[in-house]
Design a protein around this motif. Structure first.
Motif, PDB file in Angstrom:
ATOM      1  N   GLU A  72       1.184  -1.380  -0.251  1.00  0.00           N
ATOM      2  CA  GLU A  72      -0.231  -0.139  -0.117  1.00  0.00           C
ATOM      3  C   GLU A  72       0.624   1.248  -0.247  1.00  0.00           C
ATOM      4  OE1 GLU A  72      -3.454   0.018  -0.195  1.00  0.00           O
ATOM      5  OE2 GLU A  72      -2.780  -2.408   0.324  1.00  0.00           O
ATOM      6  N   GLU A  73       0.550   2.226  -0.333  1.00  0.00           N
ATOM      7  CA  GLU A  73       1.301   3.460  -1.161  1.00  0.00           C
ATOM      8  C   GLU A  73       2.156   4.395   0.864  1.00  0.00           C
ATOM      9  OE1 GLU A  73      -1.560   6.381  -3.031  1.00  0.00           O
ATOM     10  OE2 GLU A  73      -0.968   4.947  -5.103  1.00  0.00           O
ATOM     11  N   GLU A  74       0.373   3.627   1.482  1.00  0.00           N
ATOM     12  CA  GLU A  74       1.064   3.826   2.849  1.00  0.00           C
ATOM     13  C   GLU A  74       2.318   3.966   3.842  1.00  0.00           C
ATOM     14  OE1 GLU A  74      -2.384   1.603   3.718  1.00  0.00           O
ATOM     15  OE2 GLU A  74      -2.103   3.550   2.771  1.00  0.00           O
ATOM     16  N   ALA A  75       2.785   2.638   2.709  1.00  0.00           N
ATOM     17  CA  ALA A  75       3.747   2.170   3.786  1.00  0.00           C
ATOM     18  C   ALA A  75       5.083   2.439   3.466  1.00  0.00           C
ATOM     19  CB  ALA A  75       3.907  -0.083   2.757  1.00  0.00           C
ATOM     20  N   SER A  76       5.282   3.464   2.464  1.00  0.00           N
ATOM     21  CA  SER A  76       6.603   3.944   2.225  1.00  0.00           C
ATOM     22  C   SER A  76       6.388   5.380   3.031  1.00  0.00           C
ATOM     23  CB  SER A  76       6.467   3.811   0.413  1.00  0.00           C
ATOM     24  OG  SER A  76       5.418   5.631   0.029  1.00  0.00           O
ATOM     25  N   THR A  77       5.253   5.862   3.256  1.00  0.00           N
ATOM     26  CA  THR A  77       5.662   7.095   4.304  1.00  0.00           C
ATOM     27  C   THR A  77       6.901   7.498   5.359  1.00  0.00           C
ATOM     28  OG1 THR A  77       4.308   6.519   6.636  1.00  0.00           O
ATOM     29  CG2 THR A  77       3.104   6.336   4.492  1.00  0.00           C
ATOM     30  N   GLU A  78       6.410   8.785   5.278  1.00  0.00           N
ATOM     31  CA  GLU A  78       8.104   9.619   6.391  1.00  0.00           C
ATOM     32  C   GLU A  78       8.887   8.533   5.467  1.00  0.00           C
ATOM     33  OE1 GLU A  78       7.912   7.027  10.490  1.00  0.00           O
ATOM     34  OE2 GLU A  78       6.272   7.427  10.433  1.00  0.00           O
ATOM     35  N   ARG A  79       9.276   9.538   4.271  1.00  0.00           N
ATOM     36  CA  ARG A  79      10.619   9.431   3.262  1.00  0.00           C
ATOM     37  C   ARG A  79      11.264   8.118   3.410  1.00  0.00           C
ATOM     38  NH1 ARG A  79      11.352  14.835   2.255  1.00  0.00           N
ATOM     39  NH2 ARG A  79      13.806  14.491   2.019  1.00  0.00           N
ATOM     40  N   ARG A  80       9.881   6.725   3.378  1.00  0.00           N
ATOM     41  CA  ARG A  80      10.690   5.625   2.897  1.00  0.00           C
ATOM     42  C   ARG A  80      11.024   5.433   1.597  1.00  0.00           C
ATOM     43  NH1 ARG A  80      14.230   4.915   6.149  1.00  0.00           N
ATOM     44  NH2 ARG A  80      12.947   3.959   8.281  1.00  0.00           N
ATOM     45  N   ARG A  81      11.632   4.538   0.603  1.00  0.00           N
ATOM     46  CA  ARG A  81      11.367   4.070  -0.829  1.00  0.00           C
ATOM     47  C   ARG A  81      11.150   3.087  -0.684  1.00  0.00           C
ATOM     48  NH1 ARG A  81      16.916   6.685  -3.124  1.00  0.00           N
ATOM     49  NH2 ARG A  81      17.467   5.491  -1.520  1.00  0.00           N
TER      50      ARG A  81
END
Length: 169
Positions: A72-81
């Protein structure tokens, strides 16, 4: 990998954080080798089992042992790639075959088409017209170039943590 390869490269070495981002059951994690992960996958077909381990400095890899690794897109929150690759050899062309790039809560697009990573693709051949095997190898080479390490026998020979992602999580 039994004709299926579903993996994600994540820019952190914090395995527990990755498990949390992928909505894994935090209490299900067991340190195991690849053979044990395969055996566990055969016993838990209703859930997704994901084998997570460090990859290179600043990077980890998550490999789905059963089920599909749904990012899910939110898995990359907090500037995760996060780079993902999903392949099934019995389906010649998948609509999402390739590597997708997620950053800071958004799906940015196909990794090879993003200007920031274009210099990694100069000599790679990607596309169904160049052949199935060469295309898959090129995607995996691209991930290795970006992260500084390729998935190799040594990586798969090391114990990793196997987590269960409950169906519907």
């Amino acid at each position: 990998m039994n004709g299926r390869f579903d993996a994600a490269w994540i820019d952190t070495e914090d395995i527990e954080e990755i498990a949390q981002r992928f909505r894994a059951d935090q209490h299900s994690g067991i340190l195991c080798d690849l053979e044990t992960a395969f055996n566990e996958a055969g016993d838990n077909a209703q859930d997704t089992l994901v084998w997570i381990g460090t990859h290179s400095p600043g990077w980890s890899v998550a490999v789905a042992m059963s089920g599909r690794l749904s990012i899910e897109e939110e898995a990359s929150t907090e500037r995760r790639r996060i780079f993902t690759h999903m392949h099934m050899d019995h389906i010649y062309k998948l609509p999402d075959e390739g590597m997708l790039y997620y950053y800071d809560g958004e799906l940015i697009g196909s990794l090879g088409a993003i200007e920031e990573f274009r210099h990694y693709t100069d000599d790679l051949e990607v596309g169904w017209d160049v052949g199935f095997q060469l295309t898959v190898e090129s995607f995996l080479t691209l991930a290795g170039r970006i992260t500084g390490r390729f998935l190799d026998r040594e990586w798969f020979a090391t114990s990793r943590v196997l987590y269960r992602i409950p169906n519907g999580a």
